[in-house]
Design an enzyme around this catalytic site. Sequence first.
Site, PDB file in Angstrom:
ATOM      1  N   HIS A   1      32.563-118.578  60.516  1.00 41.73           N
ATOM      2  CA  HIS A   1      31.914-118.726  61.822  1.00 41.73           C
ATOM      3  C   HIS A   1      30.533-119.326  61.674  1.00 41.73           C
ATOM      4  O   HIS A   1      29.716-119.244  62.581  1.00 41.73           O
ATOM      5  CB  HIS A   1      31.843-117.373  62.524  1.00 41.73           C
ATOM      6  CG  HIS A   1      33.194-116.806  62.793  1.00 41.73           C
ATOM      7  ND1 HIS A   1      33.883-117.036  63.960  1.00 41.73           N
ATOM      8  CD2 HIS A   1      34.026-116.072  62.011  1.00 41.73           C
ATOM      9  CE1 HIS A   1      35.068-116.435  63.899  1.00 41.73           C
ATOM     10  NE2 HIS A   1      35.183-115.853  62.727  1.00 41.73           N
TER      11      HIS A   1
ATOM     12  N   LYS B   1       4.171-124.316  40.031  1.00 38.64           N
ATOM     13  CA  LYS B   1       3.325-123.192  39.636  1.00 38.64           C
ATOM     14  C   LYS B   1       1.906-123.672  39.359  1.00 38.64           C
ATOM     15  O   LYS B   1       0.929-123.070  39.774  1.00 38.64           O
ATOM     16  CB  LYS B   1       3.844-122.573  38.334  1.00 38.64           C
ATOM     17  CG  LYS B   1       4.961-121.594  38.474  1.00 38.64           C
ATOM     18  CD  LYS B   1       5.070-120.847  37.139  1.00 38.64           C
ATOM     19  CE  LYS B   1       6.494-120.593  36.770  1.00 38.64           C
ATOM     20  NZ  LYS B   1       6.647-120.114  35.396  1.00 38.64           N
TER      21      LYS B   1
ATOM     22  N   LYS C   1       9.740-110.845  31.731  1.00 36.47           N
ATOM     23  CA  LYS C   1       9.859-111.075  30.295  1.00 36.47           C
ATOM     24  C   LYS C   1       8.492-111.187  29.643  1.00 36.47           C
ATOM     25  O   LYS C   1       8.224-110.586  28.619  1.00 36.47           O
ATOM     26  CB  LYS C   1      10.654-112.353  30.066  1.00 36.47           C
ATOM     27  CG  LYS C   1      11.058-112.619  28.633  1.00 36.47           C
ATOM     28  CD  LYS C   1      12.238-113.578  28.649  1.00 36.47           C
ATOM     29  CE  LYS C   1      12.451-114.369  27.407  1.00 36.47           C
ATOM     30  NZ  LYS C   1      13.561-115.330  27.608  1.00 36.47           N
TER      31      LYS C   1
ATOM     32  N   GLU D   1      19.473-123.554  38.403  1.00 34.79           N
ATOM     33  CA  GLU D   1      18.375-123.551  37.442  1.00 34.79           C
ATOM     34  C   GLU D   1      18.877-124.008  36.065  1.00 34.79           C
ATOM     35  O   GLU D   1      18.142-124.588  35.288  1.00 34.79           O
ATOM     36  CB  GLU D   1      17.736-122.154  37.353  1.00 34.79           C
ATOM     37  CG  GLU D   1      16.334-122.172  36.768  1.00 34.79           C
ATOM     38  CD  GLU D   1      15.583-120.854  36.953  1.00 34.79           C
ATOM     39  OE1 GLU D   1      14.887-120.707  37.965  1.00 34.79           O
ATOM     40  OE2 GLU D   1      15.688-119.976  36.076  1.00 34.79           O
TER      41      GLU D   1
ATOM     42  N   GLU E   1       3.943-113.599  40.672  1.00 33.82           N
ATOM     43  CA  GLU E   1       4.399-112.806  41.817  1.00 33.82           C
ATOM     44  C   GLU E   1       4.616-111.352  41.409  1.00 33.82           C
ATOM     45  O   GLU E   1       4.166-110.421  42.084  1.00 33.82           O
ATOM     46  CB  GLU E   1       5.741-113.354  42.342  1.00 33.82           C
ATOM     47  CG  GLU E   1       5.672-114.715  43.000  1.00 33.82           C
ATOM     48  CD  GLU E   1       5.874-115.854  42.009  1.00 33.82           C
ATOM     49  OE1 GLU E   1       5.649-115.660  40.785  1.00 33.82           O
ATOM     50  OE2 GLU E   1       6.264-116.947  42.457  1.00 33.82           O
TER      51      GLU E   1
ATOM     52  N   GLY F   1      16.084-115.382  31.758  1.00 30.97           N
ATOM     53  CA  GLY F   1      16.013-114.568  32.969  1.00 30.97           C
ATOM     54  C   GLY F   1      17.317-114.547  33.746  1.00 30.97           C
ATOM     55  O   GLY F   1      17.844-113.484  34.078  1.00 30.97           O
ATOM     56  N   ARG F   2      17.873-115.705  34.001  1.00 32.70           N
ATOM     57  CA  ARG F   2      19.072-115.744  34.854  1.00 32.70           C
ATOM     58  C   ARG F   2      20.314-115.264  34.115  1.00 32.70           C
ATOM     59  O   ARG F   2      21.369-115.141  34.706  1.00 32.70           O
ATOM     60  CB  ARG F   2      19.273-117.152  35.413  1.00 32.70           C
ATOM     61  CG  ARG F   2      19.351-118.256  34.376  1.00 32.70           C
ATOM     62  CD  ARG F   2      19.251-119.624  35.043  1.00 32.70           C
ATOM     63  NE  ARG F   2      19.267-120.718  34.089  1.00 32.70           N
ATOM     64  CZ  ARG F   2      18.207-121.199  33.459  1.00 32.70           C
ATOM     65  NH1 ARG F   2      17.018-120.651  33.648  1.00 32.70           N
ATOM     66  NH2 ARG F   2      18.310-122.205  32.620  1.00 32.70           N
TER      67      ARG F   2
HETATM   68  C1  LIG Z   1      15.302-121.117  26.642  1.00 38.59           C
HETATM   69  O1  LIG Z   1      13.998-121.410  26.283  1.00 38.59           O
HETATM   70  C2  LIG Z   1      13.115-121.489  27.366  1.00 38.59           C
HETATM   71  C3  LIG Z   1      11.816-121.955  26.852  1.00 38.59           C
HETATM   72  O2  LIG Z   1      11.982-123.196  26.285  1.00 38.59           O
HETATM   73  C4  LIG Z   1      13.025-120.157  28.059  1.00 38.59           C
HETATM   74  O3  LIG Z   1      12.163-120.226  29.158  1.00 38.59           O
HETATM   75  C5  LIG Z   1      14.409-119.747  28.507  1.00 38.59           C
HETATM   76  O4  LIG Z   1      14.378-118.484  29.096  1.00 38.59           O
HETATM   77  C6  LIG Z   1      15.357-119.760  27.336  1.00 38.59           C
HETATM   78  N1  LIG Z   1      16.698-119.515  27.800  1.00 38.59           N
HETATM   79  C7  LIG Z   1      17.490-118.597  27.281  1.00 38.59           C
HETATM   80  C8  LIG Z   1      18.848-118.488  27.871  1.00 38.59           C
HETATM   81  O5  LIG Z   1      17.140-117.872  26.382  1.00 38.59           O
END
Ligand SMILES: *[C@@H]1O[C@H](CO)[C@@H](O)[C@H](O)[C@H]1NC(C)=O
Length: 749
Positions: A540, A665, A357, A509, A363, A422-423
């Site tokens: 298993h 970090k 982003k 997270e 990394e 990100g997630r």
């Molecule tokens: C929410 O904001 C944080 C920074 O405060 C950012 O790192 C994060 O990616 C944001 N989350 C979303 C779902 O946009």
Amino acid sequence: MQMNSSKSKESKRATLALGFVLGAISMFPQQAQCFVSNPQIQPLTTLHRNSHLYSSKASSRKKGRRRNASTKHSSSNEESNSHFDIEHAAMSRQQLKIRNSESGNSIHIPSPHQDAHQHHSHHQNPMSKLLSHIIPPQDQSKKLISSSTEWKKLVKHAEYIEGTHLRDLLQDQERSDEMFAQHDGVYLDYSRQRVTLETMDLLFDLAEKQKLEEKIDAMVSGKKINWTEDRAVLHTALRAERKKEQTVKKEIIVDGDDVLDEVWDVLDQIKYFTEAVRSGEIRGFTGKRLRNIISVGIGGSYLGPEFLHECLKTEPEGINKSLGYTLRFLSNVDPVDVERACADLDPEETLVVVVSKTFTTAETMLNARTTRQWLWDFMGDGKEVVRKHMVAVSSISSKERVEDFGIDTEKYFFRFWDWVGGRYSVCSAVGGIPISLLYGFDLFEKFLLGARSIDKHFTEAPLRQNIPVLMGLLGVWNMSFLGYNSRTTLPYAEALLKLPAHIQQLDMESNGKKATIHGVPVDYPVGEVDFGEPGTNGQHSFFQLLHMGQTVPCEFIGFLKSQHDLCIDGEPLSSHDELMANFFAQPDALANGKTPEEVLAEGVDEDLVLHRTFEGNRPSLSLLAPKLTAYSCGQLLAIYEHRTAVQGFIWDINSFDQWGVELGKKLACDVKDHLLDARKNGSKIKAGNPATSRILNYYVENSNQAIGEDLWDSNPLTSVTRKTHHEHHEREILPPVGHDLKGADGKLQ
Ligand SMILES: *[C@@H]1O[C@H](CO)[C@@H](O)[C@H](O)[C@H]1NC(C)=O
Ligand SMILES: *[C@@H]1O[C@H](CO)[C@@H](O)[C@H](O)[C@H]1NC(C)=O
Ligand SMILES: *[C@@H]1O[C@H](CO)[C@@H](O)[C@H](O)[C@H]1NC(C)=O
Ligand SMILES: *[C@@H]1O[C@H](CO)[C@@H](O)[C@H](O)[C@H]1NC(C)=O
């Protein structure tokens, strides 16, 4: 997802400093006034507590309470309750569309500047203005949800549940007739949860107390609920309908930008680009077809796309579409990961996609520079090599960095937005580029459609029939009232092998937090430990503990049909039935257990009875879907994204930030400085404490010795990429060449 560390030390420090400032605001909102003058942190307002969002909607709690399915954003929703009486969540989307079209609506979120201007006079204290949209007046905000009657009732009720056994609960016909939900082929059975119908009522009361519906609506309509940096959370917009295809006209505006238009601009750009690569119109520097994709990214830039890739790899359409192409992910900063990602690939046919982003993730950027070097090693270090072999997926604000790196920002740059975390990003270009390159855009679009189907369900279905809501509430129940602090995801589908890893990040997270959005430490447990493994492999592995050790709520995911079923001669059942027999048996084994009497009756030696008794009463839930396709993969993704959000909304935490990844970090930067000093100047390291100094010095002294002449070339630091290079040339292992694909949609002729 770790996207904040930067390439140069200066910007790293700047980021850290800014992060610290914002972190401080989040923890001590009332003291944050001193930062307000900083223009960078200025736009912390848009949504006001007194807006309709927070006005409580009086609604009666009775068993069949139905949700107002017409858009809740319109201020006049009284009328809709009356004519909105769905008997079952199975109400079709078609019907919903009809309801919706009765009240066309448009959501307009003013930009922070407009808003700040408009409301300025209403607020004396600039800080209260700044945070008014998420922080209700002091008296109320400081109260934790755990002090509410709704919560206390559940605590009391949990004592009662402690005295029940699933073996008995499961015999109850009425209960089992209630405890399932269905939507668009997805079937959820939650009868093996340690809940009664009364528990569910109490949980829905809690949801109402927490204004769950309003919070969901705030999210999907672009309100700035990710308040630490005042951002909207709009991963649902990434898969929303194109505006001209909408049955109900709806727009989402964030900071003056039309979100849906932007989303579709980028989707169209992805479609055009990936089709041009697949048809051979866009080629590599030496004119070869690009058929290897290395996707460089970590955290959310990697886990979601990898999960999707694994699902499609064996899906019949996916197999056809990806024929002749390869996709590898490069995430770890471990140089061995580079070796694994590049092994056997011909750089002249390789397209490297860099996903970050901020375009500063430590990394990812090191891996991006390493792969760039690898490309240069083969094709010479010309500018055009990078422009023809590297693609960036990044936020628009990182464009300059992308350009500096050498990537063509006209054609090879795909943007995403601050309101995508990100997630939560797999539906953006983050997943779109690598997946469409490998499988074609059409298959990626089917994935988006699956997610959209769940989004509609999540925002429109009555809470009691709402799959992500049910799962979220049960998650809260498990964690906060029954005290189960872990949870396991068990897909009975090998192609979902990376789903547990994705959920692990998505949920841990998001909800691994310690304070409410009002800056009060929580006094109730939040955030489960998530782990998992495909069934039956898990059986298993760790199922011994699930059956006899600690109680871990289990989530079983299965499919009616296999991607590839087979039945070999002499087998009574197909292999898929064999797999599914386990899917159905395990939840009952966990729930019912086996009493000492039953064990004795089998003639077991008395000494062994205790060891062979299962006390049972171990909760689980089961999700069934028709077949693992791109579409159902999208559905699963959205179900889990929304479950996570529901739990965060109930717990009053911000599920969308991740300050917890910052400290490590920062310390890694300090260690890097120490290492540099020790390696360059040979000085002894003096770190913050004797233990750290000792182990660092041990590392430096012994790793210096270990790098012997015979192990490495003269320059050990670049030998990793050189090795691949040399092997190709010295041993005459020529990269595969006989496959000019001639636009045949990836199929080898
Ligand atoms: C929410 O904001 C944080 C920074 O405060 C950012 O790192 C994060 O990616 C944001 N989350 C979303 C779902 O946009
Ligand atoms: C895959 O390709 C084969 C051969 O072209 C075709 O017969 C089959 O229908 C395709 N399957 C799918 C799911 O597209
Ligand atoms: C909650 O625990 C149940 C068992 O009570 C388990 O099956 C389920 O996976 C958990 N649900 C969530 C959403 O955590
Ligand atoms: C190494 O020593 C030199 C001079 O002695 C100093 O200026 C420099 O900062 C040291 N290097 C590091 C990485 O600390």
